[in-house]
Design a protein around this motif. Structure first.
Motif, mmCIF file in Angstrom:
data_model
loop_
_atom_site.group_PDB
_atom_site.id
_atom_site.type_symbol
_atom_site.label_atom_id
_atom_site.label_comp_id
_atom_site.label_asym_id
_atom_site.label_seq_id
_atom_site.Cartn_x
_atom_site.Cartn_y
_atom_site.Cartn_z
ATOM 1 N N GLU A 746 51.029 41.717 46.528
ATOM 2 C CA GLU A 746 51.418 42.719 45.545
ATOM 3 C C GLU A 746 51.835 44.019 46.215
ATOM 4 O O GLU A 746 51.523 44.281 47.370
ATOM 5 C CB GLU A 746 50.294 42.982 44.540
ATOM 6 N N GLN A 747 52.577 44.800 45.436
ATOM 7 C CA GLN A 747 52.998 46.134 45.865
ATOM 8 C C GLN A 747 52.192 47.151 45.063
ATOM 9 O O GLN A 747 51.971 46.987 43.860
ATOM 10 C CB GLN A 747 54.483 46.353 45.562
ATOM 11 N N THR A 748 51.775 48.204 45.740
ATOM 12 C CA THR A 748 51.001 49.248 45.082
ATOM 13 C C THR A 748 51.731 50.577 45.226
ATOM 14 O O THR A 748 52.087 50.991 46.331
ATOM 15 C CB THR A 748 49.592 49.365 45.696
ATOM 16 N N LEU A 749 51.938 51.234 44.083
ATOM 17 C CA LEU A 749 52.561 52.555 44.079
ATOM 18 C C LEU A 749 51.552 53.554 43.542
ATOM 19 O O LEU A 749 51.055 53.412 42.429
ATOM 20 C CB LEU A 749 53.824 52.563 43.214
ATOM 21 N N THR A 750 51.255 54.545 44.357
ATOM 22 C CA THR A 750 50.332 55.602 43.956
ATOM 23 C C THR A 750 51.112 56.885 43.743
ATOM 24 O O THR A 750 51.896 57.294 44.607
ATOM 25 C CB THR A 750 49.251 55.816 45.028
ATOM 26 N N LEU A 751 50.901 57.507 42.583
ATOM 27 C CA LEU A 751 51.603 58.729 42.223
ATOM 28 C C LEU A 751 50.621 59.866 42.002
ATOM 29 O O LEU A 751 49.575 59.668 41.372
ATOM 30 C CB LEU A 751 52.409 58.540 40.924
ATOM 31 N N CYS A 752 50.943 61.030 42.500
ATOM 32 C CA CYS A 752 50.200 62.238 42.149
ATOM 33 C C CYS A 752 51.160 63.417 42.245
ATOM 34 O O CYS A 752 52.211 63.325 42.887
ATOM 35 C CB CYS A 752 48.972 62.441 43.035
ATOM 36 N N LEU A 776 62.265 35.737 40.126
ATOM 37 C CA LEU A 776 60.945 36.338 39.968
ATOM 38 C C LEU A 776 60.952 37.798 40.404
ATOM 39 O O LEU A 776 61.665 38.190 41.313
ATOM 40 C CB LEU A 776 59.913 35.560 40.791
ATOM 41 N N VAL A 777 60.154 38.580 39.739
ATOM 42 C CA VAL A 777 59.972 39.979 40.096
ATOM 43 C C VAL A 777 58.550 40.139 40.598
ATOM 44 O O VAL A 777 57.608 39.639 39.971
ATOM 45 C CB VAL A 777 60.224 40.891 38.882
ATOM 46 N N PRO A 778 58.336 40.777 41.722
ATOM 47 C CA PRO A 778 56.982 40.875 42.260
ATOM 48 C C PRO A 778 56.081 41.724 41.383
ATOM 49 O O PRO A 778 56.529 42.564 40.613
ATOM 50 C CB PRO A 778 57.201 41.547 43.628
ATOM 51 N N THR A 779 54.799 41.491 41.526
ATOM 52 C CA THR A 779 53.817 42.311 40.826
ATOM 53 C C THR A 779 53.706 43.665 41.518
ATOM 54 O O THR A 779 53.553 43.744 42.732
ATOM 55 C CB THR A 779 52.446 41.632 40.814
ATOM 56 N N VAL A 780 53.805 44.704 40.739
ATOM 57 C CA VAL A 780 53.653 46.055 41.265
ATOM 58 C C VAL A 780 52.596 46.761 40.431
ATOM 59 O O VAL A 780 52.639 46.741 39.198
ATOM 60 C CB VAL A 780 54.975 46.847 41.219
ATOM 61 N N VAL A 781 51.650 47.371 41.108
ATOM 62 C CA VAL A 781 50.593 48.119 40.438
ATOM 63 C C VAL A 781 50.853 49.603 40.659
ATOM 64 O O VAL A 781 50.957 50.061 41.800
ATOM 65 C CB VAL A 781 49.204 47.717 40.979
ATOM 66 N N VAL A 782 50.998 50.345 39.577
ATOM 67 C CA VAL A 782 51.271 51.777 39.649
ATOM 68 C C VAL A 782 50.063 52.528 39.112
ATOM 69 O O VAL A 782 49.709 52.392 37.939
ATOM 70 C CB VAL A 782 52.530 52.148 38.837
ATOM 71 N N ASN A 783 49.407 53.281 39.988
ATOM 72 C CA ASN A 783 48.196 54.023 39.605
ATOM 73 C C ASN A 783 47.218 53.133 38.851
ATOM 74 O O ASN A 783 46.658 53.508 37.816
ATOM 75 C CB ASN A 783 48.563 55.253 38.768
ATOM 76 N N GLY A 784 47.053 51.913 39.376
ATOM 77 C CA GLY A 784 46.084 50.977 38.812
ATOM 78 C C GLY A 784 46.581 50.151 37.641
ATOM 79 O O GLY A 784 45.860 49.273 37.159
ATOM 80 N N GLN A 785 47.792 50.377 37.171
ATOM 81 C CA GLN A 785 48.316 49.651 36.020
ATOM 82 C C GLN A 785 49.440 48.725 36.469
ATOM 83 O O GLN A 785 50.457 49.187 36.986
ATOM 84 C CB GLN A 785 48.834 50.624 34.954
#
Length: 799
Positions: A746-752, A776-785
């Motif tokens: 998975e990919q993780t994107l953190t925003l602040c 297919l589109v990969p799973t990406v988690v943005v700020n936990g969502q």
């Protein structure tokens, strides 16, 4: 000229080492930084010009009257080792070793991580320095190894690689130039960057404003090994040697040395309309106001308009600061119509008064002109359709006169910006006398300085009139340091496919030379109007430059306008809207240009020096670090071959999301409606409303994720503020910090977010831009969502 040979050691004072050459010339080396050493030759121990306006390390202020050439203010002056033997002087910093040999020659070595040294440059042993006997000419010679790659010199034509050619620095009004062959042009930028065969890069900057030549291997002489040369017509031989070791670091050092880029208002990134046709017309005001109606009618986003010099005319000639009320009866009403539509104005001003100018006699009586070398009269030079006299900006009274007229004739009429034009100062009486702030100077020593001081005077007038706003200025001519005050462009090009092609390389040459905020006259300034295909391709390329202006004075009395061909107007609109869509990316680059000295236009090798294939001549370039632009510059082309640099992550097609590995050449479809763009994998692009009427409505409202294919991590930032004031310096900004990381699944994107700028509940959509063979589109988690195959929306207030 005589070759300098023997030297003897005089002494060391602070970080300056002085040598006596041939018993009469003073030769000094200044250890300024670990990677920066200066060499200064004073013929017969005297300065030809003891001041500089180009040097401002770490933003050290430079007085209007210049900085002493002996000043070391702003430099760190590191400790260094010094060793003197019978015929060699060695200076050693933590990064460089500089060896002065006999006869006079310097060898430059870079220190490796293991403590060893590697030669990166050496001066010609058979005569490295020459000075005039009965004149003030000077020459300097380096060896030129076959595997050195030489870049720089700013606004030069032809290929980006300068090897094997000869160039002149002698600012000219080169209207209708050919971007492949014409030399010289408008700007004086005596700075080269060299990448050695070993992959180490260095720069050499000559701090001299006199006309000069660079021969980079064109000249061959049986008595010497291959060499390159710098030859100056006058002035002091005074140069700065800077170690990269990368080309990007050399470029950024040149900016650090000669001045940080001004941070202009956000609207300067929008489309700027312009043409000489409107202001030359008998009904100029009607034509100008009609432009405001036409951009609305055709839904063309527009932020500014450049008012050509026809508004100053009397008959067929132009008179700076004169308003032609027959053609433009109510200037304030005209400017109000533009401003009410959100379109800012920049007015053309020129530094030469024709001999029949209404103010000429008064200005002459006050002594504000450069003076003839033989009489106590103003110098006379050809200028436009007559003769005129050039204003002397080394006279404080001239500066005040200029500022007063900028304020009264432009700023108070609602024209908030200046377009400093025709400021090449083509005065061929090189001994004409300038006031020199109380120390008389021959104009041949400082011709480009007048264009620089002209723009500085205009800058100060704008700042004094509107101190709360960031100023915007344009200048065609200039010298090192112009980036402190203005945006520039490559002058009066000519319509043609080769000019579209080679203007790209001219812009990259300027950028590598430390002048980042640049563009071109889109569509061609002179010549016939471009046909529909050429016009579309030129606009598509133009919207991917910091400055985007459609400007013309076509030979066939036509006008280059966004709507000039109804059949392709939708394509022109789409290209400009693409720029609007990318505006948060553009504006962040503009901020980073000012704060971090990062270039906007970048040759692909600037960020991929490890990929040897990026050094091939190409029409591709990077816009920022993450967007590769593959403009179509060949007539009739419907496909485009593109080499994708090996960045370790790969590239996505911007519009389709198709992924390609780096380090390969691909062929993509490029019908007339498509500009091929590629985004580096592992990038999050900030986006705005593409259909906004101008940049003030182009606020960040979306993030497009171009995910990693494997593991990786990127840290990015997106900058916003009010777009016009200095309040961002006090914290009134919104900086969105992004961290994109990828694991195997998975990919993780953190925003602040930081900064106190209010976003008024604005929402931010985050989506994934990727097309893969299996859909297919990969799973990406943005700020936990998690988001997948859709878009997730956040409130900026919550970040």
């Amino acid at each position: 000229m005589k070759t300098l040979r023997k030297w003897s050691y005089i002494g060391t004072e602070q970080n300056r080492v002085d040598l006596l050459v041939d018993g009469k010339h003073l030769f000094s080396l200044f250890v300024l930084e670990d990677k920066l050493v200066r060499v200064l030759l004073r013929k017969n121990g005297e300065f030809r010009q003891g001041r500089t306006w180009s040097i401002t390390p770490a933003e050290t202020p430079v007085p209007f009257e210049g900085r002493s050439r002996l000043s070391v203010e702003g430099f760190s002056l590191p400790e260094f080792k010094q060793e003197l033997t019978e015929d060699t002087l060695v200076l050693e910093t933590r990064a460089l070793r500089v060896s002065v040999k006999t006869p006079l020659q310097i060898i430059w070595e870079a220190k490796s991580e293991d403590g060893s040294y590697q030669v990166i440059a050496s001066e010609r042993p058979t005569g490295a320095y020459m000075v005039g006997v009965k004149d003030n000419k000077s020459s300097h010679f380096f060896n030129q190894p076959a595997d050195d790659r030489i870049y720089g010199l700013g606004e030069k034509v032809g290929n980006l690689l300068r090897n094997g050619r000869r160039y002149e620095m002698r600012n000219l009004d080169a209207m209708g130039y050919d971007a492949e062959t014409t030399d010289p042009l408008y700007k004086h930028l005596p700075f080269t960057l060299t990448r050695t065969g070993s992959g180490i890069s260095y720069g050499v900057f000559y701090d001299n404003l006199a006309s000069c030549w660079f021969d980079l291997g064109n000249e061959i002489d049986n008595y010497h090994r291959p060499y390159r040369s710098y030859r100056a017509e006058d002035g002091d031989l005074d140069y700065y040697f800077m170690l990269g070791p990368s080309l990007l670091e050399v470029t950024k050092t040149q900016v650090w040395l000669t001045g940080k880029h001004i941070f202009p208002p956000k609207w300067s990134l929008g489309y700027s309309g312009s043409t000489m046709y409107y202001t030359d017309a008998d009904n100029a005001q009607e034509q100008l106001e009609g432009f405001v109606d036409l951009i609305k009618e055709h839904a063309i986003p527009c932020d500014s308009f450049q008012l050509s010099s026809g508004y100053t005319s009397i008959g067929t000639k132009r008179y700076v600061f004169n308003w032609n009320y027959e053609k433009c009866p109510d200037p304030k009403a005209m400017t109000s119509k533009f401003l009410d539509a959100g379109v800012h104005l920049a007015a053309n001003i020129k530094p030469c008064l024709l001999q029949d100018h209404p103010m000429y006699e008064d200005v002459a009586a006050k002594g504000l002109f450069i003076q003839d070398s033989e009489t106590d009269q103003p110098e006379r030079s050809l200028f436009w359709d007559d003769e005129g006299s050039h204003l002397d900006f080394t006279n404080p009274e001239t500066v005040n006169w200029w500022k007063t007229n900028v304020t009264q004739q432009l700023l108070e009429r609602g024209i908030g910006s200046t377009w400093n034009d025709n400021n090449e100062y083509e005065i061929w009486d090189f001994s004409a006398r300038c006031q020199g702030f109380g120390e008389e100077i021959e104009v041949g020593l400082i011709r480009p300085l007048h264009s620089f001081l002209m723009m500085r005077a205009s800058f100060e007038a704008q700042v004094e009139y509107a101190p709360e706003e960031r100023p915007y200025l344009i200048s065609r001519s200039g010298c090192p340091g112009l980036q402190r005050y203005v945006q520039t462009w490559t002058g009066d090009n000519r319509t043609g496919w080769n000019n579209l092609k080679y203007n790209i390389r001219m812009g990259l040459g300027l950028s590598m030379s430390g002048i980042y905020n640049v563009g071109h006259d889109v569509g061609g300034f002179s010549g016939p109007r471009p046909d529909p295909e050429l016009f579309v391709r030129w606009v598509q390329n133009g919207v991917m430059h910091p400055r985007f202006t459609i400007h013309s004075w076509n030979d066939d009395a036509t006008v280059n306008e966004a709507w000039m061909y109804p059949e392709v107007t939708p394509l022109i609109r789409n290209a400009i809207q693409l720029r609007q869509y990318l505006m948060p990316y553009f504006y962040t680059m503009l901020h980073d240009m000012h704060v971090m000295d990062e270039p906007l236009l970048r040759p692909t090798f600037l960020d991929h020096e490890g990929d040897e294939r990026t050094f091939a001549e190409t029409d591709d370039y990077l816009l920022g670090k993450d967007l590769l632009v593959a403009s179509v510059v060949e007539q009739g082309a419907t496909t485009r071959e593109v080499y994708l640099p090996d960045n370790g992550d790969g590239w996505y097609e911007f519009d389709t999301g198709a992924y390609h590995k780096g380090g390969q050449t691909i062929v993509v479809d490029a019908p007339l409606e498509r500009l091929p763009l590629f985004v580096r994998a592992g990038t999050v692009l900030p986006l705005a409303n593409a259909t906004a009427k101008n940049t003030t409505e182009c606020d960040l409202n979306a993030l497009a994720i171009f995910p990693f294919q494997g593991t990786g991590k990127r840290e990015l930032a997106v900058f916003e503020d009010d777009g016009i004031s200095h309040k961002w310096l006090e914290g009134e900004h919104s900086t969105l910090h992004l961290v994109l990381s990828s694991s195997s699944d998975e990919q993780t994107l953190t925003l602040c977010r930081s900064g106190s700028l209010k976003t008024d509940g604005r929402e931010l959509s985050v989506f994934i831009k990727r097309r893969s063979p299996n859909g297919l589109v990969p799973t990406v988690v943005v700020n936990g969502q998690p988001i997948s195959n859709n878009t997730h929306t956040f409130s900026l207030n919550e970040l």
